[in-house]
Design an enzyme around this catalytic site. Structure first.
Site, mmCIF file in Angstrom:
data_model
loop_
_atom_site.group_PDB
_atom_site.id
_atom_site.type_symbol
_atom_site.label_atom_id
_atom_site.label_comp_id
_atom_site.label_asym_id
_atom_site.label_seq_id
_atom_site.Cartn_x
_atom_site.Cartn_y
_atom_site.Cartn_z
ATOM 1 N N LYS A 33 14.427 -25.974 -11.610
ATOM 2 C CA LYS A 33 15.117 -25.628 -12.861
ATOM 3 C C LYS A 33 16.631 -25.623 -12.665
ATOM 4 O O LYS A 33 17.365 -26.245 -13.424
ATOM 5 C CB LYS A 33 14.634 -24.262 -13.377
ATOM 6 C CG LYS A 33 13.132 -24.174 -13.600
ATOM 7 C CD LYS A 33 12.698 -22.813 -14.130
ATOM 8 C CE LYS A 33 12.908 -21.666 -13.186
ATOM 9 N NZ LYS A 33 12.065 -21.702 -11.963
ATOM 10 N N ARG A 51 10.801 -14.889 -19.552
ATOM 11 C CA ARG A 51 9.807 -14.914 -18.485
ATOM 12 C C ARG A 51 8.611 -14.055 -18.818
ATOM 13 O O ARG A 51 7.677 -13.992 -18.022
ATOM 14 C CB ARG A 51 10.465 -14.320 -17.248
ATOM 15 C CG ARG A 51 10.599 -15.240 -16.076
ATOM 16 C CD ARG A 51 11.292 -14.416 -15.027
ATOM 17 N NE ARG A 51 11.280 -15.010 -13.742
ATOM 18 C CZ ARG A 51 12.256 -15.775 -13.264
ATOM 19 N NH1 ARG A 51 13.284 -16.090 -13.996
ATOM 20 N NH2 ARG A 51 12.179 -16.212 -12.037
ATOM 21 N N ARG A 110 15.434 -23.945 0.878
ATOM 22 C CA ARG A 110 16.616 -23.973 -0.016
ATOM 23 C C ARG A 110 17.814 -23.287 0.640
ATOM 24 O O ARG A 110 17.697 -22.242 1.259
ATOM 25 C CB ARG A 110 16.297 -23.251 -1.320
ATOM 26 C CG ARG A 110 17.554 -23.050 -2.176
ATOM 27 C CD ARG A 110 17.276 -22.618 -3.574
ATOM 28 N NE ARG A 110 16.367 -21.506 -3.669
ATOM 29 C CZ ARG A 110 15.769 -21.142 -4.791
ATOM 30 N NH1 ARG A 110 16.003 -21.806 -5.908
ATOM 31 N NH2 ARG A 110 14.953 -20.121 -4.804
ATOM 32 N N ARG A 117 18.970 -17.442 -0.052
ATOM 33 C CA ARG A 117 18.717 -16.297 -0.933
ATOM 34 C C ARG A 117 17.798 -15.286 -0.247
ATOM 35 O O ARG A 117 16.877 -15.673 0.454
ATOM 36 C CB ARG A 117 18.069 -16.782 -2.238
ATOM 37 C CG ARG A 117 19.091 -17.033 -3.318
ATOM 38 C CD ARG A 117 18.538 -17.741 -4.507
ATOM 39 N NE ARG A 117 17.332 -17.165 -5.085
ATOM 40 C CZ ARG A 117 16.732 -17.648 -6.170
ATOM 41 N NH1 ARG A 117 17.249 -18.689 -6.794
ATOM 42 N NH2 ARG A 117 15.640 -17.104 -6.650
ATOM 43 N N ARG A 120 6.499 -14.091 -6.122
ATOM 44 C CA ARG A 120 7.115 -14.683 -7.324
ATOM 45 C C ARG A 120 6.154 -15.647 -8.002
ATOM 46 O O ARG A 120 6.074 -15.701 -9.231
ATOM 47 C CB ARG A 120 8.418 -15.405 -6.931
ATOM 48 C CG ARG A 120 9.570 -14.428 -6.709
ATOM 49 C CD ARG A 120 10.633 -14.983 -5.784
ATOM 50 N NE ARG A 120 11.275 -16.180 -6.288
ATOM 51 C CZ ARG A 120 12.012 -16.989 -5.529
ATOM 52 N NH1 ARG A 120 12.198 -16.709 -4.239
ATOM 53 N NH2 ARG A 120 12.560 -18.049 -6.058
HETATM 54 P P1 AP5 Z 1 15.760 -25.013 -7.527
HETATM 55 O O1 AP5 Z 1 16.369 -25.997 -8.448
HETATM 56 O O2 AP5 Z 1 16.652 -23.997 -6.899
HETATM 57 O O3 AP5 Z 1 14.477 -24.346 -8.216
HETATM 58 P P2 AP5 Z 1 14.373 -23.287 -9.391
HETATM 59 O O4 AP5 Z 1 13.256 -23.713 -10.271
HETATM 60 O O5 AP5 Z 1 15.704 -23.029 -10.027
HETATM 61 O O6 AP5 Z 1 13.872 -22.065 -8.509
HETATM 62 P P3 AP5 Z 1 14.288 -20.531 -8.454
HETATM 63 O O7 AP5 Z 1 13.701 -20.002 -7.178
HETATM 64 O O8 AP5 Z 1 15.765 -20.323 -8.654
HETATM 65 O O9 AP5 Z 1 13.522 -19.994 -9.649
HETATM 66 P P4 AP5 Z 1 13.062 -18.592 -9.874
HETATM 67 O O10 AP5 Z 1 12.598 -18.715 -11.273
HETATM 68 O O11 AP5 Z 1 12.100 -18.022 -8.916
HETATM 69 O O12 AP5 Z 1 14.385 -17.744 -9.571
HETATM 70 P P5 AP5 Z 1 15.464 -17.021 -10.490
HETATM 71 O O13 AP5 Z 1 16.779 -17.174 -9.872
HETATM 72 O O14 AP5 Z 1 15.289 -17.418 -11.924
HETATM 73 O O15 AP5 Z 1 14.983 -25.828 -6.371
HETATM 74 C C1 AP5 Z 1 14.341 -25.127 -5.315
HETATM 75 C C2 AP5 Z 1 14.497 -25.945 -4.020
HETATM 76 O O16 AP5 Z 1 13.756 -27.157 -4.150
HETATM 77 C C3 AP5 Z 1 15.938 -26.338 -3.705
HETATM 78 O O17 AP5 Z 1 16.140 -26.296 -2.327
HETATM 79 C C4 AP5 Z 1 16.059 -27.783 -4.228
HETATM 80 O O18 AP5 Z 1 16.990 -28.553 -3.498
HETATM 81 C C5 AP5 Z 1 14.624 -28.286 -4.018
HETATM 82 N N1 AP5 Z 1 14.223 -29.264 -5.020
HETATM 83 C C6 AP5 Z 1 14.526 -29.278 -6.347
HETATM 84 N N2 AP5 Z 1 13.960 -30.332 -6.950
HETATM 85 C C7 AP5 Z 1 13.251 -30.979 -5.992
HETATM 86 C C8 AP5 Z 1 12.429 -32.152 -5.999
HETATM 87 N N3 AP5 Z 1 12.226 -32.866 -7.125
HETATM 88 N N4 AP5 Z 1 11.848 -32.537 -4.825
HETATM 89 C C9 AP5 Z 1 12.037 -31.812 -3.683
HETATM 90 N N5 AP5 Z 1 12.819 -30.707 -3.618
HETATM 91 C C10 AP5 Z 1 13.410 -30.287 -4.760
HETATM 92 O O19 AP5 Z 1 14.975 -15.510 -10.404
HETATM 93 C C11 AP5 Z 1 15.068 -14.781 -9.206
HETATM 94 C C12 AP5 Z 1 14.589 -13.348 -9.442
HETATM 95 O O20 AP5 Z 1 15.434 -12.715 -10.443
HETATM 96 C C13 AP5 Z 1 13.168 -13.206 -10.004
HETATM 97 O O21 AP5 Z 1 12.192 -13.214 -8.987
HETATM 98 C C14 AP5 Z 1 13.274 -11.853 -10.713
HETATM 99 O O22 AP5 Z 1 13.211 -10.795 -9.806
HETATM 100 C C15 AP5 Z 1 14.668 -11.890 -11.310
HETATM 101 N N6 AP5 Z 1 14.711 -12.462 -12.659
HETATM 102 C C16 AP5 Z 1 15.396 -13.569 -13.054
HETATM 103 N N7 AP5 Z 1 15.221 -13.790 -14.374
HETATM 104 C C17 AP5 Z 1 14.400 -12.798 -14.808
HETATM 105 C C18 AP5 Z 1 13.833 -12.497 -16.078
HETATM 106 N N8 AP5 Z 1 14.066 -13.264 -17.153
HETATM 107 N N9 AP5 Z 1 13.023 -11.423 -16.178
HETATM 108 C C19 AP5 Z 1 12.767 -10.633 -15.096
HETATM 109 N N10 AP5 Z 1 13.267 -10.862 -13.868
HETATM 110 C C20 AP5 Z 1 14.084 -11.939 -13.724
#
Ligand code: AP5
Length: 211
Positions: A13, A88, A127, A155, A166
């Site tokens: 994402k 979410r 990552r 992270r 997660r």
């Molecule tokens: P990346 O692009 O970083 O993936 P992402 O989908 O953004 O993953 P996140 O881990 O950031 O999502 P998340 O939803 O768990 O975390 P968030 O920050 O929202 O890609 C991942 C890796 O794969 C990278 O190394 C990239 O290079 C690689 N990659 C990408 N595309 C690829 C491909 N096509 N092929 C191969 N490799 C690839 O949330 C974190 C925490 O915050 C949550 O756990 C929660 O505690 C809290 N939080 C955030 N939002 C909320 C909410 N709305 N409600 C409650 N808690 C929340």
């Protein structure tokens, strides 16, 4: 355009949002990035959110909803936004709807990036990100240039244990909002397996197909 990106942790994402928002002239709003900034700044919200995030749990709706709704109401989001990581939960989706309705605006697209669980742990544990530019890399799939290698960070919730928590949360709390948007004809599904450019092309084509 007002759109939401949904997908499991590590679906790509953040990576895809960074590649798409400039061309779409919209702002990228990541709830995860906002929460991590609050933790780093040591704000009251950050202190309360930190333990949930480290454990791979969801931060309570009561803390997240106001944060994101306040952000999308700012002037730079008036031309459109790409929400990443929000909503979410069902209450978050309903709160977003209510806020949009009150503002007389509509959601255009909810884009679901689909990646099987079996690929997620490797993506997450490999990552690394650049604290200076915010760029996201992967040690194998998107290797960083040597010039930035020394300053990259991992992270704190990118351990295998937190990643599995997660994923569980994603299936239990977030995946159920997909039908909520599908029933309203807003959902676009994109296969997130493949090279980064390939996935970007699929998203562009999917968005173009909506006109
Ligand atoms: P990346 O692009 O970083 O993936 P992402 O989908 O953004 O993953 P996140 O881990 O950031 O999502 P998340 O939803 O768990 O975390 P968030 O920050 O929202 O890609 C991942 C890796 O794969 C990278 O190394 C990239 O290079 C690689 N990659 C990408 N595309 C690829 C491909 N096509 N092929 C191969 N490799 C690839 O949330 C974190 C925490 O915050 C949550 O756990 C929660 O505690 C809290 N939080 C955030 N939002 C909320 C909410 N709305 N409600 C409650 N808690 C929340």
């Amino acid at each position: 355009m007002r759109m939401i990106l949904v997908g499991p942790p590590g679906a790509g994402k953040g990576t895809q949002a960074a590649r798409l928002v400039d061309a779409l002239s919209i702002v990228h709003i990541s709830s995860g990035d906002m929460l991590r900034a609050a933790v780093k700044d040591g704000t009251e919200l950050g202190r309360r959110a930190d333990e949930y995030m480290q454990a791979g749990a969801l931060v309570p709706d009561s803390l997240v909803i106001d944060l994101v709704l306040e952000r999308i109401a700012r002037p730079d989001a008036s031309a459109g936004f790409m929400l990443d990581g929000f909503p979410r939960t069902r209450p978050q989706a309903e709160a977003l709807d209510a806020a949009m309705q009150a503002a007389g605006k509509q959601l255009d697209v909810v884009l679901l990036i689909e990646v099987p669980d079996a690929l997620i742990v490797e993506r997450i544990t490999g990552r690394r990100s650049d604290p200076e530019t915010g760029a996201i890399y992967h040690l194998t799939f998107n290797p960083p240039p040597a010039s930035v290698e020394g300053r990259l960070v991992q992270r704190r919730d990118d351990t295998e244990e937190a990643c599995r928590a997660r994923l569980e949360k994603y299936h239990a709390e977030t995946a159920p909002i997909v039908p909520y948007y599908e029933e309203r004809g807003l959902l676009l599904r994109v296969d997130g397996v493949g090279g980064l450019d390939e996935v970007t092309d699929r998203i562009r084509r999917a968005l173009d197909s909506r006109g």
